[in-house]
Design a protein around this motif. Structure first.
Motif, PDB file in Angstrom:
ATOM      1  N   ASP A  66       0.833  -1.210   0.000  1.00  0.00           N
ATOM      2  CA  ASP A  66       0.000   0.000   0.000  1.00  0.00           C
ATOM      3  C   ASP A  66       0.864   1.255   0.000  1.00  0.00           C
ATOM      4  N   GLU A  67       1.902   1.213   0.806  1.00  0.00           N
ATOM      5  CA  GLU A  67       2.788   2.368   0.903  1.00  0.00           C
ATOM      6  C   GLU A  67       3.527   2.606  -0.413  1.00  0.00           C
ATOM      7  N   ALA A  71       2.402   1.942  -3.303  1.00  0.00           N
ATOM      8  CA  ALA A  71       1.420   2.422  -4.283  1.00  0.00           C
ATOM      9  C   ALA A  71       0.909   3.820  -3.950  1.00  0.00           C
ATOM     10  N   ASN A  72       1.365   4.368  -2.860  1.00  0.00           N
ATOM     11  CA  ASN A  72       0.916   5.706  -2.436  1.00  0.00           C
ATOM     12  C   ASN A  72       1.287   6.738  -3.508  1.00  0.00           C
ATOM     13  N   PRO A  73       0.312   7.523  -3.983  1.00  0.00           N
ATOM     14  CA  PRO A  73       0.592   8.494  -5.048  1.00  0.00           C
ATOM     15  C   PRO A  73       1.648   9.530  -4.662  1.00  0.00           C
ATOM     16  N   SER A  74       1.741   9.859  -3.387  1.00  0.00           N
ATOM     17  CA  SER A  74       2.735  10.859  -2.970  1.00  0.00           C
ATOM     18  C   SER A  74       4.094  10.219  -2.698  1.00  0.00           C
ATOM     19  N   PRO A 120       6.297   6.493  -1.236  1.00  0.00           N
ATOM     20  CA  PRO A 120       6.361   5.744   0.027  1.00  0.00           C
ATOM     21  C   PRO A 120       7.100   6.531   1.108  1.00  0.00           C
ATOM     22  N   ARG A 121       6.632   6.368   2.343  1.00  0.00           N
ATOM     23  CA  ARG A 121       7.331   6.968   3.493  1.00  0.00           C
ATOM     24  C   ARG A 121       8.421   5.988   3.912  1.00  0.00           C
TER      25      ARG A 121
END
Length: 138
Positions: A56-57, A59-62, A64-65
């Motif tokens: 999920d991270e 795939a994060n548009p902004s 990955p953290r």
């Protein structure tokens, strides 16, 4: 990964554990084995949650953290090592299991059969003695 579906699957696992452990209340050995295996299943579910969280991270548009991905990956690797060690111990324990090693059933039953045979022979000898005594008196 959807937190609601994670909670639901964990709750289902906990419900299965409650139902199963209540059925084993009299058998402590089986209960301990069940708890150990259930713990392993919970850890596997957690590993899958971690993997899903990393996906999920990623795939994060902004983007990955980094700290979250690092934290999840570290916990993932440690959990995989723990699961591997637990499974190795379970397999070793299963290979060493000798269910009849200290069982006295066969010698005990054999002993009981011998006692019954002796009782039968004693009864037969007593009958023969009575028959001989009757023969000598006649």
């Amino acid at each position: 990964m959807d937190p609601q579906s994670q909670t639901t699957s964990l709750q289902r696992l906990q419900n299965v554990e409650k139902v199963y452990s209540s059925n084993l209340s009299g058998n402590k050995c089986k209960h301990l084995i069940w708890i150990n295996r259930f713990s392993c299943v919970q850890r596997i579910v957690r590993v899958l949650e971690l993997a899903g969280g990393v996906m999920d991270e990623m795939a994060n548009p902004s983007g990955p953290r980094k700290e979250l991905v690092n934290s999840h990956c570290s916990e993932f690797m440690q959990s995989v090592k723990d699961i591997q060690m637990t499974l190795r111990e379970e397999i070793k324990s299963a290979c060493e299991y000798r269910p009849f090693e200290k069982c006295d059933y066969v010698p005990r039953i054999s002993n009981e059969i011998c006692c019954k045979k002796l009782e039968y022979l004693i009864a037969q000898v007593d009958e023969m003695r009575l028959t001989i005594d009757e023969y000598n008196e006649a």
